[in-house]
Design a protein around this motif. Structure first.
Motif, PDB file in Angstrom:
ATOM      1  N   TYR E 130     -75.937  -7.160  56.730  1.00  0.00           N
ATOM      2  CA  TYR E 130     -75.981  -8.299  55.825  1.00  0.00           C
ATOM      3  C   TYR E 130     -74.669  -8.449  55.066  1.00  0.00           C
ATOM      4  CZ  TYR E 130     -77.183 -11.206  51.856  1.00  0.00           C
ATOM      5  OH  TYR E 130     -77.174 -12.185  50.915  1.00  0.00           O
ATOM      6  N   GLU E 131     -74.172  -7.365  54.534  1.00  0.00           N
ATOM      7  CA  GLU E 131     -72.977  -7.448  53.695  1.00  0.00           C
ATOM      8  C   GLU E 131     -71.727  -7.734  54.506  1.00  0.00           C
ATOM      9  OE1 GLU E 131     -72.915  -4.077  51.081  1.00  0.00           O
ATOM     10  OE2 GLU E 131     -74.476  -5.012  49.833  1.00  0.00           O
ATOM     11  N   GLY E 132     -71.740  -7.368  55.774  1.00  0.00           N
ATOM     12  CA  GLY E 132     -70.541  -7.541  56.585  1.00  0.00           C
ATOM     13  C   GLY E 132     -70.425  -8.894  57.257  1.00  0.00           C
ATOM     14  N   ASP E 133     -71.427  -9.747  57.133  1.00  0.00           N
ATOM     15  CA  ASP E 133     -71.379 -11.004  57.885  1.00  0.00           C
ATOM     16  C   ASP E 133     -71.568 -12.196  56.957  1.00  0.00           C
ATOM     17  OD1 ASP E 133     -71.594 -13.130  59.547  1.00  0.00           O
ATOM     18  OD2 ASP E 133     -73.330 -12.393  60.662  1.00  0.00           O
ATOM     19  N   PRO E 134     -70.510 -13.038  56.788  1.00  0.00           N
ATOM     20  CA  PRO E 134     -70.642 -14.196  55.893  1.00  0.00           C
ATOM     21  C   PRO E 134     -71.708 -15.178  56.376  1.00  0.00           C
ATOM     22  CG  PRO E 134     -68.499 -14.192  57.001  1.00  0.00           C
ATOM     23  CD  PRO E 134     -69.194 -12.936  57.411  1.00  0.00           C
ATOM     24  N   ALA E 135     -72.108 -15.125  57.655  1.00  0.00           N
ATOM     25  CA  ALA E 135     -73.131 -16.064  58.146  1.00  0.00           C
ATOM     26  C   ALA E 135     -74.557 -15.575  57.866  1.00  0.00           C
ATOM     27  CB  ALA E 135     -72.954 -16.288  59.647  1.00  0.00           C
ATOM     28  N   ALA E 136     -74.706 -14.316  57.433  1.00  0.00           N
ATOM     29  CA  ALA E 136     -76.053 -13.797  57.192  1.00  0.00           C
ATOM     30  C   ALA E 136     -76.597 -14.341  55.882  1.00  0.00           C
ATOM     31  CB  ALA E 136     -76.036 -12.274  57.144  1.00  0.00           C
ATOM     32  N   THR E 137     -77.838 -14.808  55.886  1.00  0.00           N
ATOM     33  CA  THR E 137     -78.377 -15.420  54.675  1.00  0.00           C
ATOM     34  C   THR E 137     -79.445 -14.568  53.990  1.00  0.00           C
ATOM     35  OG1 THR E 137     -80.041 -16.572  55.968  1.00  0.00           O
ATOM     36  CG2 THR E 137     -77.976 -17.730  55.599  1.00  0.00           C
ATOM     37  N   SER E 138     -79.995 -13.587  54.663  1.00  0.00           N
ATOM     38  CA  SER E 138     -81.011 -12.733  54.040  1.00  0.00           C
ATOM     39  C   SER E 138     -81.218 -11.481  54.881  1.00  0.00           C
ATOM     40  CB  SER E 138     -82.344 -13.478  53.929  1.00  0.00           C
ATOM     41  OG  SER E 138     -82.869 -13.728  55.219  1.00  0.00           O
ATOM     42  N   TYR E 139     -81.783 -10.444  54.262  1.00  0.00           N
ATOM     43  CA  TYR E 139     -82.156  -9.260  55.047  1.00  0.00           C
ATOM     44  C   TYR E 139     -83.119  -9.658  56.172  1.00  0.00           C
ATOM     45  CZ  TYR E 139     -80.272  -6.166  51.361  1.00  0.00           C
ATOM     46  OH  TYR E 139     -79.480  -5.512  50.473  1.00  0.00           O
ATOM     47  N   GLY E 140     -84.008 -10.587  55.859  1.00  0.00           N
ATOM     48  CA  GLY E 140     -84.998 -11.011  56.859  1.00  0.00           C
ATOM     49  C   GLY E 140     -84.332 -11.574  58.105  1.00  0.00           C
ATOM     50  N   TYR E 146     -80.693  -9.996  64.400  1.00  0.00           N
ATOM     51  CA  TYR E 146     -79.438  -9.354  64.781  1.00  0.00           C
ATOM     52  C   TYR E 146     -79.660  -8.304  65.851  1.00  0.00           C
ATOM     53  CZ  TYR E 146     -76.663 -11.667  61.207  1.00  0.00           C
ATOM     54  OH  TYR E 146     -75.981 -12.601  60.464  1.00  0.00           O
TER      55      TYR E 146
END
Lengths: 290, 290, 290, 290, 290, 290
Positions: E130-140, E146
């Motif tokens: 999550y923290e490494g990808d600017p496209a990720a919007t939530s843990y879910g 992924y």
């Protein structure tokens, strides 16, 4: 048991069971290489027919008047493909004519063409069941729950196939309903509109029975044969009219037995637990003597 | 209902239902940790046996005389594995001996070894059904459609397992046929060759009944117990011979009831709707008085 | 048949079958757009209930006293979700009140809350079946095999739903058991503890029957209505008490028929094949005259 | 959204999607009325072939040397029936010859006859994978786990079908392996014995590639075309030899790209991440310049 | 082809394929009579583990915090039963010790005991992705979508089983993820917390790789062996440390290849498309020369 | 291991795994009580969409031009019901607006309305794949086999759902194609008509990429971000345009990497294995230096 010993047993048993002489009564030899009708396949066909005839009650339950044409189209096409295969497999059992795909296809198309009339007739049965039972609360309850509707939907399909000359399969279809409902109707029997059976378990309707319109039976009623004329070899002669005729409006109460080619006249009422082997005039009542 | 309130209800109901005192009648305590016989597993076993005994009619429908050995081999091996598991699970219910995999395996192998004889016997039943019914058109129709064949295939399997000392499972197997056909045969009953039942719904054959060869029953016939001798505590005494003996060639018409350890002599005929509680001499006919 | 011709037939048949006038008796018009109760869905619900009520015997067979809480939790939650959907679909058939998800949820929660009591009551039925049958060897055999347990588990579920005002669905559930066992119990009937039916095929218990504790029936017994009072239009009047009352400890032997709103007094015994249409005093025996 | 409005939308969308002009690129027009090859059917065929070729590792896992003949018999017969149907469906795509059941049957029988040779060849691939990987612990591990074995089992089946003139289906089968393993081998490529690919993801082997015996590739290797000669209309000319030849014993390390109809001579080694567009003499090493 | 001719071919092919000499490379000979690990069974095990480790995202999607204990209980018990069977089947491949049910059970219980720690570790991987990808919007989103999470959930299970001495099965499990994601991680590799891989297709992580905490890889990265030392017979020596060590905080960009037992120091960054075969000091950047 | 000890372990492990603190990273807390999107459900939705968009090639393979309207009607209705459920589940992840059934229904209807345009666009992709590959023999082969068609059918569906504001689900759908094909296209990317990818494994197309018409990529091509601007806390800033723009007619050969918000001008050709981080003028060729 040691594994090695089971391997020997397995080979021995398989050898015995695959010995042609051993399976001559229990394995179909008519047309080796063709497949037999499949019970699973015929069960799917019954489900499809019920889904077509009673949309929403059987099969997909979300159907609406807006989508009924799509679902009916898909189901009828699917029925056509599956039923043709099974009819073809069944035609093997007809020793009088060749089992060709063309014949199977033509029979199946005729059956498909009869579906609207089948549904009309089953609609009269729904009305008869509803009107005859004080516990019935709606047509929907009758269609969803009453065993008579399942028995009649199978019987009416099977009867059409029987009239079209399909061997074996009509009988398999009515026996499926027999297993499901305890109601045993031979596919060759003739049954009019607005027919109903209450509860139903144990009812038997023989192959040459003729039943008019607006007839009602209760559980445990038998319409049977009195005795079978034997031929010179002592075997029953096949194909003789041997079951009763029930004219319009007849009612037969529970567990009564009506045997032989006799006529129960229009509007007659047969009480419960009665054994009838002679004609009953129209409009009369027959009760158990006590 | 608010979701929160359902969560509380759920926890409360689960707590009550998981309380050991609450399930002592309905949950098997004999051998906690072992699994119970599985209804699904036994149903698969019945299907496998039928596919082995009546190749092509049950199971895979494309089988030919060239491939029957392959299919039989795969089915028998599969039967061996599945049936051993179920027998092991069933042995838990035998309080007299230990439930070991060795014992289960040995019993299963003996059962497998009996399959050819089972098929021979069922072949005689097919012939009896065909010859006794003017509506039957082929052995194939009898095997595919007639409820008696399903009831007898289950009964004959179950009877073998009963003779081999397997508890519980034989009864589950005959009750599966009871549900499917309305014919209730106790696995401990003894039944000869060429046995048939017409229509079948409502037939009951009790545990200590003995039936000879070439016997025919119609729908609704009961071979039952008259009364149960009670022990000092007023409970029925188990294991006493209490059901009828039908000698070779007996015919019993529909809905008759034969009760107690009496003998119906060779070739006797019992008419429909009759109540019989005393011995019937060989060759006589018993009819309902009217 | 040429493919082109079948395409025309297909279109024609679909057009006829999708014509609204043609399906007015066989298609549910009450709330177009809502789904009907699903037979498959209700069958899963019955299986879930049985798995909850008789852990290990129905459903997952490896259950132990250590894992029963987990399995019960998952099954009850699943039951809650599935049953709520079906109740909602069923409420469409209740013309008197609105079919809302809130109502469906509330009814379902009440039903869930009754599960422990349902299991207690079914436990008494297991004891009654075991004690009344000399052939029964364990409670486990009774639960696994005896059709009466299946019929009663469906009836007792269905009766609760009936008391909670759910239309249609209770009847579908008891008819599922009717098909499985040949025992036809109307969900509106009232039945006490320690009830049992031996063999069961052909038993009919009508909607307004009242049965006390420790009652036992045999196969083929009918608790029916004598005749239906008709209204001015000649239709049966619905909702009148018309079936028998059997007080505590009554026994009815096979194939007897008891009709009308009569009372069979405490401890009375009705023999086999008897036709009863009048009150029977407590403690008396009624036998067939021969 | 109001339900009524969705019904209109539904009808509108269905009308647009069923408009023949709208689906001319995406719907097969060659032989309307015949069925297309089924992806599910072909997936079952691949599973059957793997179960035949690697008994116990794929399909039924309890197989023993005593039962292998039964299982192989059933599987080969089943393969014959299913594959014939799919080949028949695929033959529609061959515009040069008629799609007859006879042709499909003959092709299928030839394919079946090649199974022993296919298994021999795949056995050499198993040995090559085992010997080439220090992490491999047994042939069983290679067969169960290594993607190269799945890719090659599909490729070798597909290549046989390609040689027998079956259109479309070989490509579907190799694309199934492409999806499963990331290894993309065209069914028309020619590959010798003892071939292996380590890890495999991203490997591409073009249609006219020729690969000798004992060749090894690593992940990400491309055997591709350099450029496509265009015809007068500017379209790529089909059927020209345009991919590399790798002689016996060649090794190509990860992510290297070899393009065009060039020859990599016997025993040559191509290092990782190299771009090769010209012949490489036998026995030489080509490494990335750094 | 005439049917008779196919029957001959069938028998011939089955005979060849069942000839022991013919299947010696492709059929497991170690413990004839035992079953091999089942790919279907292992796939169900992976699904169960994922459902336990990421409740609601995999498996049953209606789970709530109120029912999580029930679902986890049922799933863990089921996992225990299924995994024990598979471990037992896998132990056949360990030639050094006996394959006993006791050993399988003990290993399985140890694995079950590690599930909470496995979930903790996978939680750190979710955070890293999550923290490494600017496209990720939530843990879910990370858990649901992924590929790295699927690859790591399989790897971390498989690594535990590998540490517990289970042969074959860990490799099957990581190859399932390889097929699903294109990420190929050997179960013997050692990987710290907060590990992530972006996109992932083509990543290879060899058996003796050691990866610290907070390491990030991109698609196409290989952590491979440089060359295999050969023994006297010219076969690769098994079991030598031959893959890289990546210390905490290392980043490797897409399509780079790192080969041999070298160390990439803490916090070092390797650019895209680079070929690295020597140690890289902590904190340095290695870029492609252009 | 003794069974009793496992029971203790089971309870302990379940307790740990059901401890809320333990699952806070891996279990969705946003709307406890609602269900999460189901991977199985979404997989069925993708299959339905493909069956609608490529009739006969995916889903039911017997479809004809006469029955296409029926099948499309049933499939679109089914898609509407299933997709509405999943959108509703997905809306939970949108923290900005309420997840109502009305909103889900409206979004789903808009998506359904876009299906004809989606199919038109995918038709152009089929043409592009066919024309660009000398090995392609028919549109049917392209649709049945080519991974690019599967990747694009998922991407184009997912992109529509992304434009309609659905969270999470579009990404799950493109990752399903990533798993199936090795092609990783972010649903937020913008892609014109007549787009194709040869072979495809390893292709990555980032979220803010913009691709014109008639663009062609080969396997292993990355359209990625160069570096992420960090915010004050050192976290990547989300939502910045950071991926390349490829104008009409661009071709990129295998394994090339294009990074950052740069523009590859109309008709430019990028050779294989090239690393591009700066604008490329229209009509130019960029080749690897060697």
């Amino acid at each position: 048991m040691a594994l090695g010993r089971f391997d020997d047993l397995l080979k021995q048993v398989v050898r015995e069971l695959a010995e042609p002489e051993s399976y001559k009564e229990v394995f179909h030899q008519l047309c080796d290489g063709e497949s037999l009708p499949s019970l699973t396949g015929l069960s799917e066909i019954v489900d499809l027919c019920r889904a077509i005839l009673f949309p929403g009650y059987f099969g997909y339950s979300h159907i609406t008047s807006h989508t009924i044409a799509y679902h009916t189209g898909v189901n009828v096409e699917c029925l056509y493909n599956k039923l043709t295969e099974q009819i073809l497999a069944g035609l093997c059992f007809d020793k009088a004519a060749e089992a060709t795909r063309e014949r199977a296809t033509a029979i199946c198309a005729q059956f498909i063409g009869r579906l609207p009339e089948l549904r009309r007739q089953l609609g009269t049965d729904v009305i008869a069941a509803y009107e005859g039972d004080p516990a019935a609360t709606s047509y929907g309850e009758v269609i969803s729950c009453y065993p008579v509707i399942r028995a009649l939907s199978n019987y009416r399909m099977a009867h059409e196939l029987h009239l079209l000359g399909v061997p074996l399969i009509p009988r398999i279809i009515t026996e499926m309903a027999h297993s499901e409902t305890g109601i045993d109707i031979h596919p060759a029997a003739t049954i009019g509109d607005y027919f109903t059976i209450d509860h139903g378990t144990g009812v038997v309707i023989g192959a040459t029975s003729i039943i008019g319109h607006h007839v009602k039976l209760y559980q445990g009623v038998t319409l049977g044969a009195k005795s079978f004329p034997l031929d010179a070899q002592g075997n029953p002669i096949k194909g003789i009219d041997r079951h009763p005729i029930l004219e319009d409006g007849v009612i037969v109460y529970s567990n009564s037995t009506i045997l032989g080619r006799i006529t129960i006249g229009r509007g007659a009422v047969i009480g419960g637990n009665v054994w009838v082997t002679e004609d009953v005039p129209a409009g009369t009542k027959v009760l158990q003597k006590r």
